[in-house]
Scaffold this motif. Structure first.
Motif, mmCIF file in Angstrom:
data_model
loop_
_atom_site.group_PDB
_atom_site.id
_atom_site.type_symbol
_atom_site.label_atom_id
_atom_site.label_comp_id
_atom_site.label_asym_id
_atom_site.label_seq_id
_atom_site.Cartn_x
_atom_site.Cartn_y
_atom_site.Cartn_z
ATOM 1 N N SER A 202 0.830 -1.208 0.000
ATOM 2 C CA SER A 202 0.000 0.000 0.000
ATOM 3 C C SER A 202 0.864 1.257 0.000
ATOM 4 O O SER A 202 0.532 2.254 -0.640
ATOM 5 C CB SER A 202 -0.958 0.003 1.194
ATOM 6 O OG SER A 202 -0.245 -0.030 2.408
ATOM 7 N N VAL A 203 2.002 1.206 0.710
ATOM 8 C CA VAL A 203 2.904 2.370 0.730
ATOM 9 C C VAL A 203 3.503 2.594 -0.662
ATOM 10 O O VAL A 203 3.556 3.731 -1.154
ATOM 11 C CB VAL A 203 4.029 2.167 1.777
ATOM 12 C CG1 VAL A 203 5.166 3.156 1.536
ATOM 13 C CG2 VAL A 203 3.472 2.358 3.180
ATOM 14 N N LEU A 204 3.952 1.517 -1.306
ATOM 15 C CA LEU A 204 4.567 1.651 -2.628
ATOM 16 C C LEU A 204 3.563 2.100 -3.684
ATOM 17 O O LEU A 204 3.931 2.793 -4.637
ATOM 18 C CB LEU A 204 5.227 0.346 -3.053
ATOM 19 C CG LEU A 204 6.543 -0.002 -2.354
ATOM 20 C CD1 LEU A 204 7.073 -1.338 -2.846
ATOM 21 C CD2 LEU A 204 7.591 1.094 -2.574
ATOM 22 N N GLU A 205 2.304 1.720 -3.528
ATOM 23 C CA GLU A 205 1.278 2.144 -4.486
ATOM 24 C C GLU A 205 1.271 3.664 -4.643
ATOM 25 O O GLU A 205 1.106 4.194 -5.737
ATOM 26 C CB GLU A 205 -0.110 1.668 -4.039
ATOM 27 C CG GLU A 205 -0.350 0.176 -4.199
ATOM 28 C CD GLU A 205 -0.514 -0.255 -5.647
ATOM 29 O OE1 GLU A 205 -0.545 0.603 -6.539
ATOM 30 O OE2 GLU A 205 -0.606 -1.482 -5.885
ATOM 31 N N SER A 206 1.458 4.368 -3.522
ATOM 32 C CA SER A 206 1.373 5.839 -3.578
ATOM 33 C C SER A 206 2.728 6.534 -3.423
ATOM 34 O O SER A 206 2.819 7.744 -3.607
ATOM 35 C CB SER A 206 0.413 6.348 -2.493
ATOM 36 O OG SER A 206 0.721 5.776 -1.246
ATOM 37 N N ASN A 207 3.784 5.773 -3.074
ATOM 38 C CA ASN A 207 5.083 6.420 -2.814
ATOM 39 C C ASN A 207 6.250 5.788 -3.561
ATOM 40 O O ASN A 207 7.399 6.048 -3.221
ATOM 41 C CB ASN A 207 5.390 6.373 -1.312
ATOM 42 C CG ASN A 207 4.444 7.210 -0.484
ATOM 43 O OD1 ASN A 207 4.637 8.400 -0.298
ATOM 44 N ND2 ASN A 207 3.393 6.567 0.011
ATOM 45 N N LYS A 208 5.959 4.957 -4.571
ATOM 46 C CA LYS A 208 7.055 4.243 -5.251
ATOM 47 C C LYS A 208 8.021 5.183 -5.959
ATOM 48 O O LYS A 208 9.175 4.839 -6.190
ATOM 49 C CB LYS A 208 6.504 3.216 -6.233
ATOM 50 C CG LYS A 208 5.598 3.762 -7.315
ATOM 51 C CD LYS A 208 5.073 2.658 -8.205
ATOM 52 C CE LYS A 208 4.065 3.181 -9.218
ATOM 53 N NZ LYS A 208 2.761 3.480 -8.592
ATOM 54 N N ALA A 209 7.560 6.397 -6.283
ATOM 55 C CA ALA A 209 8.440 7.340 -6.976
ATOM 56 C C ALA A 209 9.473 7.962 -6.043
ATOM 57 O O ALA A 209 10.464 8.531 -6.495
ATOM 58 C CB ALA A 209 7.611 8.453 -7.627
ATOM 59 N N ASP A 210 9.235 7.869 -4.730
ATOM 60 C CA ASP A 210 10.196 8.421 -3.773
ATOM 61 C C ASP A 210 11.366 7.446 -3.620
ATOM 62 O O ASP A 210 11.196 6.320 -3.172
ATOM 63 C CB ASP A 210 9.510 8.667 -2.420
ATOM 64 C CG ASP A 210 10.414 9.407 -1.451
ATOM 65 O OD1 ASP A 210 11.355 8.770 -0.923
ATOM 66 O OD2 ASP A 210 10.199 10.607 -1.221
ATOM 67 N N LEU A 211 12.540 7.913 -3.966
ATOM 68 C CA LEU A 211 13.725 7.050 -3.997
ATOM 69 C C LEU A 211 14.022 6.427 -2.633
ATOM 70 O O LEU A 211 14.306 5.229 -2.524
ATOM 71 C CB LEU A 211 14.929 7.863 -4.481
ATOM 72 C CG LEU A 211 16.268 7.138 -4.567
ATOM 73 C CD1 LEU A 211 16.198 5.982 -5.531
ATOM 74 C CD2 LEU A 211 17.367 8.105 -4.974
ATOM 75 N N THR A 247 8.417 -0.672 -8.972
ATOM 76 C CA THR A 247 9.269 0.234 -8.186
ATOM 77 C C THR A 247 10.719 0.160 -8.656
ATOM 78 O O THR A 247 11.386 1.177 -8.842
ATOM 79 C CB THR A 247 9.187 -0.131 -6.683
ATOM 80 O OG1 THR A 247 7.821 -0.065 -6.264
ATOM 81 C CG2 THR A 247 10.021 0.816 -5.839
ATOM 82 N N ILE A 248 11.193 -1.063 -8.876
ATOM 83 C CA ILE A 248 12.576 -1.247 -9.343
ATOM 84 C C ILE A 248 12.759 -0.584 -10.706
ATOM 85 O O ILE A 248 13.751 0.108 -10.956
ATOM 86 C CB ILE A 248 12.915 -2.748 -9.426
ATOM 87 C CG1 ILE A 248 12.938 -3.360 -8.018
ATOM 88 C CG2 ILE A 248 14.253 -2.968 -10.125
ATOM 89 C CD1 ILE A 248 12.979 -4.875 -8.015
#
Length: 357
Positions: A202-211, A247-248
């Motif tokens: 759920s975190v990556l769904e909305s924050n995957k662009a944050d390195l 994400t990768i």
């Protein structure tokens, strides 16, 4: 805040000892308006010195004790100020952590989060930052203190309470998860059973662009995949692999993300290879591994490792291809011919690496 020369003068004049003694004075119970400036003064004295020895002396003159004593104050502003002092004292000098541990800071933080975590976003953030730094900087301390007090659940609840989570806060939470899982092997299965992978998804769904979030999240997935007691949980999670891959892909041009990404994919693939064939959704998850994109990624990773002469990346890249080959018999229908051609090409390159190294 005072400039560094002024801070040095204050230290030389004995200000940390005077302020700490004032906060701890046994004959008076200071009201919040009096405690707040005293705690903020301690915070200023501990921040930005670039002088660990000077900050270590603050532990010797009871500054940590003073801040810890205010942790259970009824005024939330005082509590936030006390935690900020502790964060400064511990990040400026990791040696202060032993003192903080003896003063039951972990237990107090968990109690405060349980009682007031839903009332103050700032409080949630500073306490999680303190806990993350306590365990990430000096893992030899007793992490069981956090686990036995229900701290893991409290931290998860703190993250769940965020309507729009701050990336720095998410990184602190994930750093804490990883530190705990590295130290206490049994916690890995426990965390996975409690839903840590759905947190990451759920975190990556909305924050995957944050390195930074991506970097920490991949570590959580990697550590979760090392658990022997939760293979089926990882193997049947349909949401995890696609978001990890996405994400990768977003950050793949950065070598350290690429390397961490290959390590994570290898760990997930290994879990798939060890799962019983009747694990729910396992076949569809393995099928995703045999997309042209993933196989191409495996091959390009080996070639990239060879070009950069990166032996660690070589190991994970070869291991990834090796496990993919082991997964072929688990598929209920044959993988695409193009993917198999790529896979066998990657094993040929892997053989070259074996010869080279």
């Amino acid at each position: 805040a005072a400039t560094p020369p002024e801070v040095l003068l204050l230290h030389a004049a004995g200000a940390p000892k005077l302020v700490a003694e004032f906060v701890l004075h046994p004959d008076q119970s200071h009201p919040a308006p009096v405690l707040l400036p005293a705690l903020r003064a301690l915070g200023t004295l501990a921040r930005g010195l670039g002088n660990p020895e000077l900050v270590a002396k603050m532990g010797d003159v009871h500054a940590i004790h003073a801040a810890a004593s205010a942790l259970l104050n009824s005024d939330l502003e005082v509590v936030v100020a006390s935690v900020q002092v502790l964060v400064s004292l511990i990040t400026s000098n990791p040696g202060n952590q032993a003192v903080a541990m003896r003063l039951m800071v972990v237990d107090h933080c968990v109690k405060v989060l349980k009682k007031h975590g839903d009332k103050s976003r700032e409080l949630r953030h500073v306490i999680v930052r303190l806990l993350a730094n306590m365990f990430v900087l000096s893992r030899q301390h007793n992490v069981v203190a956090l686990l036995t007090t229900g701290g893991f659940d409290v931290v998860r609840n703190a993250m769940a309470a965020e309507e729009e989570a701050n990336p720095d806060f998410l990184c602190d939470v994930f750093m804490l998860y990883v530190a705990l899982m590295k130290e206490v092997e049994s916690s890995r299965s426990d965390f996975v059973e409690k839903g840590i992978l759905s947190d990451v998804t759920s975190v990556l769904e909305s924050n995957k662009a944050d390195l930074n979030v991506a970097f920490q999240a991949l570590d959580v997935v990697w550590m979760s995949s090392l658990s022997t007691g939760s293979r089926e949980k990882v193997g049947s999670d349909q949401a995890l692999f696609p978001i990890v891959l996405e994400t990768i892909r977003l950050h793949d041009e950065l070598m350290y993300i690429h390397s961490k990404g290959v390590r994570t994919l290898t760990a997930v693939a290994r879990v798939y290879s060890l799962c019983d064939s009747d694990t729910p959704d396992l076949n569809s998850n393995i099928s995703l591994m045999f997309s042209d994109e993933v196989i191409g990624y495996a091959l390009s990773s080996i070639e990239r490792a060879l070009n950069d002469e990166d032996t660690t990346l070589c190991f994970y890249s070869v291991e990834f291809s090796r496990i993919l080959v082991k997964l072929v018999p688990k598929l209920k229908s044959p993988p695409p011919a193009a993917a198999m051609t790529q896979l066998y090409k990657s094993t040929e390159v892997a053989a070259e690496i074996a010869t080279a190294y």
